[in-house]
Design a protein around this motif. Structure first.
Motif, mmCIF file in Angstrom:
data_model
loop_
_atom_site.group_PDB
_atom_site.id
_atom_site.type_symbol
_atom_site.label_atom_id
_atom_site.label_comp_id
_atom_site.label_asym_id
_atom_site.label_seq_id
_atom_site.Cartn_x
_atom_site.Cartn_y
_atom_site.Cartn_z
ATOM 1 N N ARG A 199 41.238 32.649 -43.033
ATOM 2 C CA ARG A 199 40.391 32.350 -41.806
ATOM 3 C C ARG A 199 40.054 30.705 -41.833
ATOM 4 N N VAL A 200 39.740 30.329 -40.460
ATOM 5 C CA VAL A 200 39.566 28.990 -40.523
ATOM 6 C C VAL A 200 38.123 28.545 -41.075
ATOM 7 N N PHE A 201 36.869 29.457 -40.585
ATOM 8 C CA PHE A 201 35.643 29.033 -40.906
ATOM 9 C C PHE A 201 35.231 29.803 -42.273
ATOM 10 N N ALA A 202 34.435 28.985 -42.877
ATOM 11 C CA ALA A 202 33.794 29.899 -44.098
ATOM 12 C C ALA A 202 32.989 30.808 -43.562
ATOM 13 N N PRO A 203 32.620 31.942 -44.180
ATOM 14 C CA PRO A 203 31.718 33.006 -43.723
ATOM 15 C C PRO A 203 30.208 32.418 -43.927
ATOM 16 N N LEU A 204 29.311 32.607 -43.169
ATOM 17 C CA LEU A 204 28.106 32.284 -43.174
ATOM 18 C C LEU A 204 27.256 33.604 -43.914
ATOM 19 N N ASP A 205 27.828 34.725 -43.677
ATOM 20 C CA ASP A 205 27.088 35.985 -44.072
ATOM 21 C C ASP A 205 27.547 36.571 -45.455
ATOM 22 N N LYS A 206 28.341 35.648 -46.172
ATOM 23 C CA LYS A 206 28.845 36.175 -47.452
ATOM 24 C C LYS A 206 28.285 35.418 -48.773
ATOM 25 N N ILE A 207 28.320 36.040 -49.811
ATOM 26 C CA ILE A 207 27.768 35.201 -51.030
ATOM 27 C C ILE A 207 29.152 34.460 -51.581
ATOM 28 N N TYR A 208 30.308 35.231 -51.775
ATOM 29 C CA TYR A 208 31.393 34.552 -52.303
ATOM 30 C C TYR A 208 32.395 33.977 -51.088
ATOM 31 N N ARG A 209 32.747 32.985 -51.424
ATOM 32 C CA ARG A 209 33.704 32.298 -50.330
ATOM 33 C C ARG A 209 35.020 32.202 -51.096
ATOM 34 N N ASP A 210 36.242 32.961 -50.295
ATOM 35 C CA ASP A 210 37.534 32.826 -51.016
ATOM 36 C C ASP A 210 38.553 32.378 -50.036
ATOM 37 N N ASN A 211 38.156 31.399 -49.310
ATOM 38 C CA ASN A 211 39.222 30.749 -48.055
ATOM 39 C C ASN A 211 38.895 29.288 -48.585
ATOM 40 N N THR A 212 40.177 28.784 -48.519
ATOM 41 C CA THR A 212 40.321 27.169 -48.703
ATOM 42 C C THR A 212 41.682 26.555 -48.008
ATOM 43 N N PRO A 213 41.976 25.844 -47.314
ATOM 44 C CA PRO A 213 40.892 25.031 -46.804
ATOM 45 C C PRO A 213 40.026 25.728 -45.713
ATOM 46 N N ALA A 214 38.814 24.941 -45.211
ATOM 47 C CA ALA A 214 37.971 25.913 -44.305
ATOM 48 C C ALA A 214 37.039 24.946 -43.548
ATOM 49 N N LEU A 215 36.638 25.316 -42.565
ATOM 50 C CA LEU A 215 35.623 24.427 -41.788
ATOM 51 C C LEU A 215 34.120 25.215 -42.075
ATOM 52 N N ILE A 216 33.172 24.459 -42.073
ATOM 53 C CA ILE A 216 31.805 25.074 -42.502
ATOM 54 C C ILE A 216 31.022 24.384 -41.325
ATOM 55 N N LEU A 217 30.072 25.085 -40.772
ATOM 56 C CA LEU A 217 29.062 24.707 -39.675
ATOM 57 C C LEU A 217 27.742 24.446 -40.747
ATOM 58 N N ASP A 218 27.511 23.283 -40.876
ATOM 59 C CA ASP A 218 26.490 22.960 -41.723
ATOM 60 C C ASP A 218 25.034 22.901 -40.732
ATOM 61 N N GLU A 219 25.008 22.430 -39.751
ATOM 62 C CA GLU A 219 23.725 22.312 -39.041
ATOM 63 C C GLU A 219 24.173 22.370 -37.247
ATOM 64 N N ALA A 220 23.642 22.995 -36.545
ATOM 65 C CA ALA A 220 23.751 22.826 -35.078
ATOM 66 C C ALA A 220 22.334 23.416 -34.496
ATOM 67 N N TYR A 221 21.683 22.426 -33.870
ATOM 68 C CA TYR A 221 20.399 22.660 -33.411
ATOM 69 C C TYR A 221 19.802 21.949 -32.128
ATOM 70 N N LEU A 222 18.992 22.271 -31.263
ATOM 71 C CA LEU A 222 18.437 21.814 -30.014
ATOM 72 C C LEU A 222 16.879 21.404 -30.409
ATOM 73 N N ASP A 223 16.755 19.999 -30.123
ATOM 74 C CA ASP A 223 15.294 19.773 -30.260
ATOM 75 C C ASP A 223 14.638 19.700 -28.876
ATOM 76 N N LEU A 224 13.405 20.168 -28.570
ATOM 77 C CA LEU A 224 12.779 19.896 -27.159
ATOM 78 C C LEU A 224 11.415 19.271 -27.399
ATOM 79 N N PHE A 225 11.080 18.224 -27.102
ATOM 80 C CA PHE A 225 9.733 17.403 -27.224
ATOM 81 C C PHE A 225 8.844 17.394 -26.340
ATOM 82 N N THR A 226 7.477 17.661 -26.538
ATOM 83 C CA THR A 226 6.624 17.411 -25.529
ATOM 84 C C THR A 226 5.298 16.641 -26.190
#
Length: 474
Positions: free
Chosen positions: A66-93
């Motif tokens: 699989r392309v992406f490393a799973p976020l909901d598993k403890i043991y990762r068994d795929n390589t090479p892989a893509l990892i989503l490290d951070e993805a967020y939206l900021d709203l300022f007031t």
């Protein structure tokens, strides 16, 4: 609406590791790239996305493509892989900021070990070469920072728990204390019972409000002191493993009523909730920066040592009960092979304190940092020993020295940790040279020494290594 500023940065890194112990599982060279895109929307908001891709040389037997490393598993068994490290939206007031998405928190003041920082889990596949900021994994959360003239308040809500990551059981950094032995020595006529082990992945709790996590941190500056108090209610980020066991009893000689026994264990990660109340501070006195933090852990679970658990699985009393049940069933049904299920008490619930103090000193191109961190388990029971704790305590000392040469192009790092309780140490020297602003090479080593396998450092005493790393940043 104003203008939008967009920036892209990242790096490409190659890593080669040579294990100094011939009996240690080998590790292939690894490659990692990281790309971060940031967008600032005038004064009202911002967006950040960090995507990583790697070929992990520690994974010996990839089982999925699989392309992406799973976020909901403890043991990762795929390589090479893509990892989503951070993805967020900021709203300022003017008086409050809001952050929504996959993000990392930074609570506490100490380095590497932060008693008050419990919102993010860690990637423990390389606990030595990866720094704490690199081990920390993003968590799906909603964060609000509220600013007032009296105090600043940070609120965090994590609707869905994302687990820590462990190496596969056949990788060199899999914690030896979590390995199931090949046999169990019993205090019964069964003697040494052979064991087969299965390492199952985690089963996450249902996606409900009751299973969410939350935290609050209050901060204020007073006369040069940065002070904070915090509270967290959620899941423990450290591994707790259950070992439900099937004892298979078979009648091998009916005439003599001779039996054999086999233990089939399933090592399955468990999630345990806890509450943490903490406080931290930092201040500057002359040329010194002083940092400290401490926390009280309520209902924290600790894993008992194998030496105390496994003898309880097959005691003389249990043997008598099993044999009586086995023979009654055999005479009634003729079944010569029967299975009995056990669930030994692997984890034990305790309240605990964890606290530490750090001092930094900078002079010219040199920096020195000293830390002491201690963990105290309250109501410790001598007859139920636990990993990483001796007689209710564990005390760790650390020292880091950094020196720059040649107009900051050459960097010498001498870092080490000494476990005063278990008499173990970790020594990490490294030398880094920047060929240009974008290209940097690092040579280093990690030396771990100690005898007691039940300590945090001692369990990896066979994992000494040297490494070479080359990074290109853009």
């Amino acid at each position: 609406m104003g203008s939008t500023d967009v920036g892209v940065s990242g790096y490409l890194e190659g890593l080669g590791v040579y294990a100094l112990d011939d009996d240690t599982t080998k590790e292939d060279p690894s490659a990692l790239f990281s790309v971060t895109a940031k967008a600032d929307f005038a004064q009202w908001g911002a967006f950040k996305l960090t995507l990583e891709g790697d070929y992990d040389g520690k994974i010996r037997d990839p089982r999925h493509d699989r392309v992406f490393a799973p976020l909901d598993k403890i043991y990762r068994d795929n390589t090479p892989a893509l990892i989503l490290d951070e993805a967020y939206l900021d709203l300022f007031t003017g008086k409050a900021d809001l952050r929504i998405g996959l993000q990392k928190f930074a609570w506490g003041r100490l380095d590497e070990i932060n008693p008050t920082d419990n919102l993010n889990t860690e990637d423990m596949t390389d606990p030595v070469l990866k720094e704490e900021s690199e081990r920390k994994q993003g968590v799906l959360a909603v964060k609000a920072n509220i600013y007032t003239d009296i105090i600043n308040c940070e609120l965090a809500w994590i609707p869905r728990y994302l687990p820590y990551r462990l190496p596969m059981p056949d990788e060199r950094w899999f914690p030896p204390v979590l390995k199931v032995p090949e046999s169990i020595e019993t205090d019964s006529v069964f003697g040494s019972v052979p064991v087969t082990a299965t390492y199952a992945d985690i089963v996450l709790p249902p996606f409900t409000l009751d299973n969410s996590e939350a935290g609050v941190r209050l901060s204020r500056s007073i006369a040069g002191w940065e002070l904070s108090a915090s509270y967290f209610s959620g899941y423990d980020s450290m591994p707790v493993i259950a070992v439900p066991t099937d004892l298979v009893v078979e009648l091998t000689d009916p005439a003599a009523l001779k039996t054999s026994i086999q233990a089939n264990l399933t090592a399955r990660p468990q999630l345990k909730r806890m509450q943490v109340c903490g406080a931290d501070f930092s201040t500057t006195l002359g040329g010194f920066t002083i940092r400290g933090e401490g926390a009280y852990f309520k209902d924290k679970y600790y894993v008992r040592t194998a030496e105390s658990i496994y003898p309880e699985i097959i005691t003389t009393e249990l043997q008598q009960e099993l044999m009586e049940e086995f023979l009654n069933t055999y005479y009634a049904t003729g079944r010569a092979r029967q299975t009995f299920s056990l669930d030994p008490a692997v984890a034990i619930k305790k309240n605990a304190l964890k606290y530490g103090l750090g001092i930094d000193y900078v002079r010219g191109d040199a920096t020195i940092s000293v830390q002491i961190i201690e963990e105290r388990v309250l109501d410790y029971e001598d007859d139920k020993p636990i990993y990483f704790i001796d007689n209710g305590y564990d005390t760790m000392l650390s020292l880091a020295y950094k020196q720059f040469f040649l107009q900051n192009t050459l960097e010498l790092n001498l870092a080490g940790a000494y476990d005063y309780t278990f008499r173990h140490y970790l020594f990490q020297p490294s030398l880094a040279y920047g060929f240009t602003d974008a290209i940097k090479a690092t040579l280093g080593a990690a030396i771990i020494a100690g005898r007691d396998p039940n300590s945090l450092l001692g369990q990896f005493r066979d994992n000494d290594e040297v490494f070479a790393k080359l990074r290109y940043s853009f």
